[in-house]
Write a protein that holds these residues in place. Structure first.
Motif, PDB file in Angstrom:
ATOM      1  N   ASP A 155      11.972  27.684   9.021  1.00  0.00           N
ATOM      2  CA  ASP A 155      10.618  27.612   8.550  1.00  0.00           C
ATOM      3  C   ASP A 155       9.999  26.956   7.218  1.00  0.00           C
ATOM      4  N   LYS A 156      10.962  27.681   6.228  1.00  0.00           N
ATOM      5  CA  LYS A 156      10.693  27.155   4.139  1.00  0.00           C
ATOM      6  C   LYS A 156      10.375  26.105   4.724  1.00  0.00           C
ATOM      7  N   ALA A 157      11.344  24.956   5.439  1.00  0.00           N
ATOM      8  CA  ALA A 157      11.397  23.605   5.426  1.00  0.00           C
ATOM      9  C   ALA A 157       9.400  22.928   5.836  1.00  0.00           C
ATOM     10  N   ALA A 158       9.181  23.659   7.117  1.00  0.00           N
ATOM     11  CA  ALA A 158       7.857  23.022   7.056  1.00  0.00           C
ATOM     12  C   ALA A 158       7.749  21.613   7.560  1.00  0.00           C
ATOM     13  N   THR A 159       8.567  20.968   7.904  1.00  0.00           N
ATOM     14  CA  THR A 159       8.469  20.112   8.366  1.00  0.00           C
ATOM     15  C   THR A 159       8.362  19.896   9.949  1.00  0.00           C
ATOM     16  N   VAL A 207      20.244  10.793  20.779  1.00  0.00           N
ATOM     17  CA  VAL A 207      19.726  11.185  21.280  1.00  0.00           C
ATOM     18  C   VAL A 207      18.290  11.577  20.340  1.00  0.00           C
ATOM     19  N   ASP A 208      17.084  11.219  21.483  1.00  0.00           N
ATOM     20  CA  ASP A 208      15.679  11.374  20.449  1.00  0.00           C
ATOM     21  C   ASP A 208      15.602  12.830  19.254  1.00  0.00           C
ATOM     22  N   LEU A 209      16.281  13.021  18.069  1.00  0.00           N
ATOM     23  CA  LEU A 209      16.478  14.362  17.414  1.00  0.00           C
ATOM     24  C   LEU A 209      14.559  14.724  17.322  1.00  0.00           C
ATOM     25  N   ASP A 210      13.793  13.703  17.005  1.00  0.00           N
ATOM     26  CA  ASP A 210      12.366  14.016  16.909  1.00  0.00           C
ATOM     27  C   ASP A 210      11.366  15.087  18.147  1.00  0.00           C
ATOM     28  N   ALA A 211      12.073  14.213  19.144  1.00  0.00           N
ATOM     29  CA  ALA A 211      11.770  15.146  20.073  1.00  0.00           C
ATOM     30  C   ALA A 211      11.560  16.675  20.269  1.00  0.00           C
ATOM     31  N   PHE A 212      12.226  17.194  19.149  1.00  0.00           N
ATOM     32  CA  PHE A 212      13.003  18.622  19.626  1.00  0.00           C
ATOM     33  C   PHE A 212      11.938  19.410  18.048  1.00  0.00           C
ATOM     34  N   PRO A 213      10.839  19.505  18.308  1.00  0.00           N
ATOM     35  CA  PRO A 213       9.692  19.698  17.729  1.00  0.00           C
ATOM     36  C   PRO A 213      10.279  21.144  16.224  1.00  0.00           C
ATOM     37  N   PRO A 214      10.396  21.581  15.462  1.00  0.00           N
ATOM     38  CA  PRO A 214      11.417  22.263  14.541  1.00  0.00           C
ATOM     39  C   PRO A 214      10.874  23.692  14.588  1.00  0.00           C
ATOM     40  N   SER A 215       9.973  24.004  15.246  1.00  0.00           N
ATOM     41  CA  SER A 215       9.113  25.051  14.916  1.00  0.00           C
ATOM     42  C   SER A 215       9.043  25.563  16.263  1.00  0.00           C
ATOM     43  N   THR A 216      10.239  24.271  17.168  1.00  0.00           N
ATOM     44  CA  THR A 216      10.367  25.335  18.635  1.00  0.00           C
ATOM     45  C   THR A 216      12.166  25.735  18.577  1.00  0.00           C
ATOM     46  N   ILE A 217      12.899  25.580  17.363  1.00  0.00           N
ATOM     47  CA  ILE A 217      14.131  25.595  17.051  1.00  0.00           C
ATOM     48  C   ILE A 217      14.575  27.089  16.103  1.00  0.00           C
ATOM     49  N   GLN A 218      15.591  27.665  16.573  1.00  0.00           N
ATOM     50  CA  GLN A 218      15.800  29.088  16.321  1.00  0.00           C
ATOM     51  C   GLN A 218      17.447  28.760  14.875  1.00  0.00           C
ATOM     52  N   GLY A 219      17.760  27.859  14.907  1.00  0.00           N
ATOM     53  CA  GLY A 219      19.348  27.895  14.578  1.00  0.00           C
ATOM     54  C   GLY A 219      19.988  26.371  14.687  1.00  0.00           C
ATOM     55  N   ILE A 220      20.297  25.772  14.036  1.00  0.00           N
ATOM     56  CA  ILE A 220      21.140  24.588  13.851  1.00  0.00           C
ATOM     57  C   ILE A 220      22.810  25.077  13.481  1.00  0.00           C
ATOM     58  N   GLU A 221      23.788  24.396  14.131  1.00  0.00           N
ATOM     59  CA  GLU A 221      24.834  23.661  13.348  1.00  0.00           C
ATOM     60  C   GLU A 221      25.292  22.050  13.901  1.00  0.00           C
ATOM     61  N   LEU A 222      25.492  21.580  12.259  1.00  0.00           N
ATOM     62  CA  LEU A 222      26.639  20.166  12.394  1.00  0.00           C
ATOM     63  C   LEU A 222      28.219  20.608  11.812  1.00  0.00           C
TER      64      LEU A 222
END
Length: 381
Positions: A155-159, A207-222
């Motif tokens: 949310d802070k990144a606001a992208t 996978v087209d990652l930009d198909a997932f809006p960041p505003s719908t994501i709770q967390g990411i692991e890399l």
């Protein structure tokens, strides 16, 4: 009156009307139309909901919203006295200079009044994680083996693009797909990483990652290597060598039931009419019942991310020590999940009632709650 005299009279009336309109417009212009906007916060920097901000000399008034924001516009020009007040806080008056046709931002910080109760401290070293996000929260807390991006950081990144968010992590670069989508590459490899969403593998291919809006994501692991990802998310060695991305979506189990909102009760009027009392008006103020302490649950998502914060709740305790739950409101909060945890805990909370002249009475209570976790950080830190 002859015809010539009538024409002269009409001309005179027209001239007087035009002059009057000009003078009226000039007066309005001289009054100015400056505007003051800002945010009212408490000593922790959390927005205060329901604070009154006013300029008495101009009869202007506004009440802060759920973001603590206010706006005063109208005949503002020159030096004015800006006052902010709310029950439970020390009022503050500032002298500000407003220019005509300009917008002035003036944030205001209020200190809690001494009559506010001592905070209920929520300190814990452990939270039992359950549900679909249990594994993610456990790994986020331990930070072992991979890179993690929490919801607060998202949310802070606001992208608006997920790939832009991911490329902030070292050793990850963006890759344009032939079909127009966007993916990423890890450690400058030419192959695409494995992508999982809520524990389920995505289809074969990139996978087209930009198909997932960041505003719908709770967390990411890399996970950059072939063996660093959790065992259940590893494929054969050749596929996993390109890296692994785990995406966790938001849902009913990640968001508060209700957002912070201004209390609709006119407590000032109720206090003035002696329908309820404030702590300084009673002989013995209402206090939390030590036999039945308030049981506040630390939100798992914030505990896992090491986030600490505070909430100031406001409500009426009746003559039997019960909270009149319909009066419950959040005055200030550093995070909606903290507010939600406090609301849930106060549903069954018990207080010792206030006493005035030997009789138990209804009292307005402002109860702070402090959430603390070892090595925690303030939101946005």
């Amino acid at each position: 009156m002859d015809h010539v005299a009538q024409i002269r009279m009409r001309t005179w009336i027209t001239a007087v009307s035009a002059t009057t309109c000009f003078l009226f417009a000039a007066t309005l212009g001289a009054q100015g139309t400056g505007t003051i906007i800002g945010v009212v916060t408490d000593s922790t920097g959390a927005p205060i909901i329901g604070a009154e901000v006013s300029v008495a000399s101009r009869a202007l008034r506004d009440v802060t919203d759920e973001r603590g924001e206010y706006r005063l516009g109208g005949t503002l020009d020159g030096q004015v006295s800006l006052t902010a007040r709310r029950l439970g806080f020390v009022p503050q008056t500032l002298n500000v200079s407003v220019s005509s046709q300009s917008l002035l931002r003036q944030d205001i910080r209020l200190a809690r009044a001494p009559i506010v109760l001592p905070p209920v401290a929520i300190r814990t070293q452990r939270v039992d994680y359950t549900g679909r996000l249990a594994g993610y929260y456990q790994r986020l807390q331990s930070h072992s083996g991979g890179y993690f991006i929490s919801r607060d950081e998202i949310d802070k990144a606001a992208t608006s693009k997920l790939t832009q968010l991911l490329t902030h992590v070292p050793a990850i670069s963006m890759n344009r797909m032939r079909g127009g989508g966007s993916g990423v590459r890890m450690r400058q490899r030419n192959c695409w990483p494995l992508v999982w969403i809520d524990g389920l593998p995505m289809g074969a291919g990139e996978v087209d990652l930009d198909a997932f809006p960041p505003s719908t994501i709770q967390g990411i692991e890399l996970y950059l290597g072939s063996t660093t990802a959790p065992m259940r998310y590893q494929a054969d060695r050749e596929q996993s060598s390109c890296g692994t991305i785990l995406l966790w979506s938001r849902g009913p189990d990640t968001d508060p039931v209700l957002p912070p909102s201004a209390n609709k009760w006119d407590f000032d009027r109720m206090v003035a009419s002696l329908t309820i009392f404030t702590p300084d008006q009673v002989d013995k103020p209402a206090l939390p019942d030590n036999v039945h302490p308030i049981d506040v649950k630390y939100p798992p998502a914030l505990f896992a991310a090491g986030v600490k914060g505070s909430v100031l709740a406001e409500f009426v305790v009746d003559a039997k020590g019960k909270i009149e739950y319909q009066t419950l409101g959040i005055v200030s909060s550093t995070h909606p999940l903290f507010s939600d945890a406090v609301r849930r805990a106060l549903e069954n909370a018990q207080y010792t009632p206030a006493v005035r002249r030997g009789v138990a009475v209804r009292q307005l209570v402002q109860q702070p709650f402090d959430f603390m976790v070892a090595n925690g950080k303030m939101p946005g830190a």
